[in-house]
Enzyme design. Structure first.
Site, mmCIF file in Angstrom:
data_model
loop_
_atom_site.group_PDB
_atom_site.id
_atom_site.type_symbol
_atom_site.label_atom_id
_atom_site.label_comp_id
_atom_site.label_asym_id
_atom_site.label_seq_id
_atom_site.Cartn_x
_atom_site.Cartn_y
_atom_site.Cartn_z
ATOM 1 C CG ASP A 104 -1.863 -1.115 1.299
ATOM 2 O OD1 ASP A 104 -2.181 -1.661 0.226
ATOM 3 O OD2 ASP A 104 -2.307 -1.465 2.417
HETATM 4 N N1 URA Z 1 -1.252 -5.956 3.884
HETATM 5 C C1 URA Z 1 -1.742 -4.696 3.911
HETATM 6 O O1 URA Z 1 -2.767 -4.443 4.508
HETATM 7 N N2 URA Z 1 -1.060 -3.747 3.250
HETATM 8 C C2 URA Z 1 0.100 -3.981 2.602
HETATM 9 O O2 URA Z 1 0.688 -3.057 2.031
HETATM 10 C C3 URA Z 1 0.592 -5.283 2.591
HETATM 11 C C4 URA Z 1 -0.103 -6.267 3.237
#
Ligand code: URA
Length: 239
Positions: A104
């Site tokens: 993310d």
């Molecule tokens: N899980 C999440 O919630 N975000 C990420 O970036 C990776 C795994």
């Protein structure tokens, strides 16, 4: 044997003119010595060519470990936002680099960037069971019963059932953390797992893929090539 300017243009995804300028600027060395002649012939297999201090040899593929900073998107290109590919210095940049998997925008830590589609597929495909480890800063302490639900395979708010996770809760400087290892990569998975456990992830950092650990000498936004040995660690699960 290949002309130095041609070799650099090919390996660094530059035009011949840009490659020649780098040579003229004294940014290129062959086997440790600065070379100022664009027409110098080099042996792709045997000579070590460095551009701005980064060495490269003629390889089929390139594998890069990036310590992703917050605020950068995991995409190959975007008209407005900075992408993880923008962070790769020119000497390591190839025509078709892409990130293996997705973090993310606000997640930091270990991301592999490559031009090897087969490797990327192997890391992402559920059948290869490559596990990823994250450190989550939590808003609240993780209670034993919630930890057990995560370990047994928690059900997300939309009814999706997750595979069992490995979880270790710890406290540091009065803040609550959990180290969590999962073998899947669903959308926002870790955040949604902790939400389903009644908690909230304030920040998330990926620290491990398989047995490959993020090099802690890399500052956020920094990257380096993986060694052959490190590549092997991705698929080697250490218990
Ligand atoms: N899980 C999440 O919630 N975000 C990420 O970036 C990776 C795994």
């Amino acid at each position: 044997m290949k002309r130095l300017d041609k070799l650099i243009a090919l390996n660094c995804n530059l035009s011949r003119k840009e490659a020649r300028q780098l040579i003229k600027d004294g940014e290129v060395s062959v086997n440790g010595s600065c070379v100022l002649r664009a027409e110098e012939l080099v042996n792709e297999q045997a000579d070590t060519v460095s551009v701005k201090g980064y060495a490269f040899t003629a390889k089929d593929h390139i594998y890069i470990m990036l310590n992703k900073p917050r605020g950068v998107i995991t995409a190959t290109r975007d008209d407005n936002k900075e992408t993880v590919i923008d962070l790769i210095p020119a000497p390591l940049r190839r025509r078709s680099l892409f990130p293996c998997g997705r973090l993310d925008r606000d997640t930091t830590g270990l991301l592999i960037i490559t031009d090897d589609g087969a490797l990327s597929h192997k890391i992402m495909s559920p059948s290869h069971h490559v596990r990823k480890t994250y450190i989550a800063l939590l808003s609240y302490p993780l209670y034993d019963e919630d930890k057990e639900r995560l370990e047994q395979g928690i059900t997300l708010a939309d009814g999706t059932v997750c595979l069992p996770a490995e979880v270790r809760a710890f406290e540091e400087d009065g803040a609550y953390y959990a180290e969590i290892t999962i073998g899947e990569g669903k959308y926002h998975q870790v955040k949604r797992m902790f939400a389903a456990a009644g908690n909230h992830v304030e920040s998330l950092r990926r620290v491990k893929i398989g047995s490959l650990v993020l090099d802690d000498s890399l500052g956020e936004g920094e990257c380096r090539e993986l060694t052959q040995e490190e590549l092997g660690l991705i698929f080697e699960e250490k218990i």
